[in-house]
Design an enzyme around this catalytic site. Structure first.
Site, PDB file in Angstrom:
ATOM      1  N   HIS A 151       0.807  -1.316   0.032  1.00  0.00           N
ATOM      2  CA  HIS A 151       0.104  -0.194   0.090  1.00  0.00           C
ATOM      3  C   HIS A 151       0.994   1.276   0.133  1.00  0.00           C
ATOM      4  O   HIS A 151       0.271   2.230  -0.301  1.00  0.00           O
ATOM      5  CB  HIS A 151      -0.756   0.194   1.171  1.00  0.00           C
ATOM      6  CG  HIS A 151      -1.921  -1.052   1.294  1.00  0.00           C
ATOM      7  ND1 HIS A 151      -2.702  -1.142   0.021  1.00  0.00           N
ATOM      8  CD2 HIS A 151      -2.420  -1.929   2.040  1.00  0.00           C
ATOM      9  CE1 HIS A 151      -3.666  -2.156   0.403  1.00  0.00           C
ATOM     10  NE2 HIS A 151      -3.470  -2.740   1.447  1.00  0.00           N
ATOM     11  N   ASP A 188      -3.009 -10.836  -2.597  1.00  0.00           N
ATOM     12  CA  ASP A 188      -3.702 -10.214  -1.265  1.00  0.00           C
ATOM     13  C   ASP A 188      -4.957  -9.611  -1.629  1.00  0.00           C
ATOM     14  O   ASP A 188      -5.269  -9.256  -2.565  1.00  0.00           O
ATOM     15  CB  ASP A 188      -2.673  -8.819  -0.821  1.00  0.00           C
ATOM     16  CG  ASP A 188      -3.001  -8.445   0.612  1.00  0.00           C
ATOM     17  OD1 ASP A 188      -2.217  -8.667   1.517  1.00  0.00           O
ATOM     18  OD2 ASP A 188      -4.068  -7.716   0.581  1.00  0.00           O
ATOM     19  N   HIS A 190      -6.422  -7.010  -0.553  1.00  0.00           N
ATOM     20  CA  HIS A 190      -6.413  -5.547  -0.809  1.00  0.00           C
ATOM     21  C   HIS A 190      -5.576  -5.264  -1.905  1.00  0.00           C
ATOM     22  O   HIS A 190      -4.831  -5.777  -1.910  1.00  0.00           O
ATOM     23  CB  HIS A 190      -6.070  -5.126   0.475  1.00  0.00           C
ATOM     24  CG  HIS A 190      -6.774  -5.135   1.796  1.00  0.00           C
ATOM     25  ND1 HIS A 190      -6.201  -6.278   2.658  1.00  0.00           N
ATOM     26  CD2 HIS A 190      -7.919  -4.580   2.315  1.00  0.00           C
ATOM     27  CE1 HIS A 190      -7.113  -6.348   3.667  1.00  0.00           C
ATOM     28  NE2 HIS A 190      -8.196  -5.466   3.481  1.00  0.00           N
ATOM     29  N   ASP A 271      -4.850 -12.920   2.872  1.00  0.00           N
ATOM     30  CA  ASP A 271      -6.053 -12.518   3.582  1.00  0.00           C
ATOM     31  C   ASP A 271      -7.369 -12.652   2.856  1.00  0.00           C
ATOM     32  O   ASP A 271      -8.486 -12.312   3.361  1.00  0.00           O
ATOM     33  CB  ASP A 271      -5.971 -11.067   4.142  1.00  0.00           C
ATOM     34  CG  ASP A 271      -5.202 -10.115   3.273  1.00  0.00           C
ATOM     35  OD1 ASP A 271      -5.081 -10.447   2.111  1.00  0.00           O
ATOM     36  OD2 ASP A 271      -5.057  -8.919   3.558  1.00  0.00           O
TER      37      ASP A 271
END
Length: 334
Positions: A151, A188, A190, A271
């Site tokens: 991120h 991931d 996200h 995740d």
């Protein structure tokens, strides 16, 4: 050749270094005890227990022959290939001597955070150097590190991330004379907005991401194409194995194959597993094993087998153990 067992330091499960490669290992692990010292604060999901769970998986009997190396710290020069000089300086200067400092509502630093983030980025750099070493092996590496990185943008730490370790590694690889194309694969849950932000205008980097949408950070629409080097595979909440495999089989894997990378990098967040408390996808550990085998096949076809994976998210400790085992098994045995 008989392989020596990995060695471990102190009371942790984080590997003690050996100082050289001798070509006897198909896959190596890069990690460092300093990555346990990043403390975002009580109740924060990105806790040291995550790395402990990963290392428990890597201590299982089937992995007794993996070689463990101590991650070095990334240099400022390596960080500044992808991050603004001002951002790097801000993070260095913000490191607290005590307590916890919040950079934003999600992202925090403790006294051990700066070294942890430097070791995380340094692990990816060192792993890339290892897979390009003159010896025939290793060609594959897994970086068991935290905090995560995908991120962090070129200008801003965010989303639990300080430095973008995979991006630092990709830029390090592209500085080599023998690397012209790097594929970054991100599964991931996200979207890796930071990695996309850094490389959106760099055709030398293909970024392919599957992720839940809508979900933090709100980026990663299929229409986000960069200069033709971004392939986003958004999955609606509730998606599971079938939708995941379909997206990668029909779009993601063919894009990587057509790109023919000189190196495959993986942002390995776990995740999207059905047990994860921060999202709503329903993957199983077998899904990660399947995709990893597919990526290894493409690396063997285009990159002389060179593939480096680094831990990103994953906040169910049970799922982290299972998925790490599945992913590294596929890296090691495929």
């Amino acid at each position: 050749m008989k392989r020596a067992p990995a060695r471990y330091c102190g009371g942790t499960n984080v590997g003690r270094a050996v100082e050289h490669f001798d070509g006897a290992w198909r896959l190596v692990i890069f990690t460092h005890a300093a990555c346990l010292a990043h403390e975002p604060g009580p109740g924060h999901p990105e806790s040291p227990a995550r790395l402990a769970a990963v290392m428990e998986a890597l201590l299982s009997p089937g992995f007794s022959n993996l070689r463990h190396h101590q991650a070095p710290v990334a240099t400022r020069e390596q960080l500044e290939r992808v991050h603004d000089v001002a951002m790097v300086a801000t993070i260095f200067d913000a490191a607290p001597e005590s307590g916890t400092l919040r950079l934003d509502p999600d992202t925090a630093m403790s006294p051990g955070s700066l070294e942890a983030a430097l070791r995380a980025a340094g692990a990816v750099v060192a792993a890339i150097d290892a897979v390009f070493a003159d010896v025939a092996d290793p060609r594959r590496a897994f970086c068991a590190v935290r905090p995560p990185g995908h991120h962090a943008t070129g200008k801003l730490p965010m989303g639990f991330c300080l430095f973008n370790s995979i991006a630092v590694g990709a830029a390090h690889a592209l500085a080599r004379a023998d690397v012209n194309r790097v594929a970054v694969i991100d599964f991931d849950v996200h979207h890796g907005n930071g990695t996309q932000d850094i490389f959106a205008s760099d055709a030398r980097v293909l970024y392919v991401s599957s992720h839940q949408s809508p979900l933090y950070p709100g980026t990663g629409a299929a229409s986000e194409l960069g200069v033709g080097n971004l392939v986003n595979l958004p999955l609606p909440p509730g998606s599971g194995s079938r939708e995941f495999a379909q997206a990668w089989t029909q779009v993601g894997l063919p894009a990587i194959d057509a790109f023919a990378p000189d190196l495959v990098l993986v942002s390995a967040g776990f995740d999207a597993h059905r047990l994860d408390p921060l999202a709503n996808l329903n993957l199983e550990s077998d899904d990660y094993a399947w995709l990893t085998r597919e990526l290894v096949t493409l690396a063997e076809r285009h990159s002389e087998g060179r593939i480096v994976s680094a831990l990103e998210g994953g906040y169910s400790l049970t799922a982290l153990r299972e998925c790490t085992h599945a992913h590294v098994t596929a890296l090691f045995a495929a």
